[in-house]
Design a protein around this motif. Structure first.
Motif, mmCIF file in Angstrom:
data_model
loop_
_atom_site.group_PDB
_atom_site.id
_atom_site.type_symbol
_atom_site.label_atom_id
_atom_site.label_comp_id
_atom_site.label_asym_id
_atom_site.label_seq_id
_atom_site.Cartn_x
_atom_site.Cartn_y
_atom_site.Cartn_z
ATOM 1 N N TYR A 186 -5.763 -1.645 -1.771
ATOM 2 C CA TYR A 186 -6.889 -2.051 -1.546
ATOM 3 C C TYR A 186 -7.146 -1.532 -0.090
ATOM 4 C CZ TYR A 186 -10.892 -4.999 -0.425
ATOM 5 O OH TYR A 186 -12.201 -5.461 -0.300
ATOM 6 N N SER B 196 -7.759 -4.074 2.930
ATOM 7 C CA SER B 196 -6.670 -5.115 3.202
ATOM 8 C C SER B 196 -5.491 -4.879 3.167
ATOM 9 C CB SER B 196 -6.819 -6.230 2.116
ATOM 10 O OG SER B 196 -6.354 -6.098 0.927
ATOM 11 N N SER B 197 -5.103 -3.657 2.585
ATOM 12 C CA SER B 197 -3.742 -2.785 2.576
ATOM 13 C C SER B 197 -2.921 -3.794 1.235
ATOM 14 C CB SER B 197 -3.053 -2.873 3.890
ATOM 15 O OG SER B 197 -3.787 -2.113 4.862
ATOM 16 N N SER B 198 -3.504 -4.317 0.658
ATOM 17 C CA SER B 198 -2.832 -5.163 -0.421
ATOM 18 C C SER B 198 -2.338 -3.897 -1.577
ATOM 19 C CB SER B 198 -3.803 -6.121 -1.243
ATOM 20 O OG SER B 198 -4.131 -7.215 -0.375
ATOM 21 N N THR B 199 -1.246 -4.144 -2.202
ATOM 22 C CA THR B 199 -0.683 -3.036 -2.719
ATOM 23 C C THR B 199 -0.166 -3.560 -4.204
ATOM 24 O OG1 THR B 199 1.697 -3.185 -1.802
ATOM 25 C CG2 THR B 199 0.087 -1.612 -0.901
ATOM 26 N N ASN B 200 0.017 -2.562 -5.108
ATOM 27 C CA ASN B 200 0.537 -2.839 -6.254
ATOM 28 C C ASN B 200 1.433 -1.646 -6.923
ATOM 29 O OD1 ASN B 200 0.983 -4.003 -8.909
ATOM 30 N ND2 ASN B 200 -0.755 -3.175 -9.990
#
Length: 125
Positions: free
Chosen positions: A52, A55-59
């Motif tokens: 994302y 936000s730099s959220s990762t998966n």
């Protein structure tokens, strides 16, 4: 029109590293996700990692966790995939993609709207 251009693929021996880059041609103000996918000959396209951007959220796919890292530059217009401890089974064409819909960090190719042309990664044993 959003254009994505990948670079950085190549040939490497097992255990080696490569870093892929994906340049985004247009500025996008709304929240969005980007992802890396790969497709080996005779196999379906599979999601490797997603981020994302706001936000730099990762998966990550289980097959690449602790070996691959997805990241972006500060401007948000370049996506990276650092690939370490490469294995022969990582051999594939790698694509970056962008999802303009509300971001879910999905690793499903169906969720993504824009695609690059791909860059080949070959890992020899």
């Amino acid at each position: 029109q959003v254009q994505l251009v990948e670079s950085g693929g190549g040939s490497v021996q097992a255990g080696g590293s490569l870093r892929l880059s994906c340049a985004v041609s247009a500025y996008i103000s709304s929240p969005y996700c980007m992802g890396w996918f790969r497709q080996a000959p005779g196999k379906e396209r599979e999601g490797v990692a997603s981020m994302y951007i706001f936000s730099s959220s990762t998966n990550y796919a289980d097959s690449v966790k602790d070996r691959f890292t997805i990241s972006r530059n500060n401007a948000g217009n370049t996506l990276y995939l650092q690939m370490n401890s490469l294995k022969p089974e990582d051999t594939a064409m790698y694509y970056c993609a962008l999802d303009r819909t509300p971001c879910s960090l999905s690793l499903s190719a169906d969720e993504y709207d824009y695609w690059g042309q791909g860059t080949q990664v070959t890992v020899s044993s």
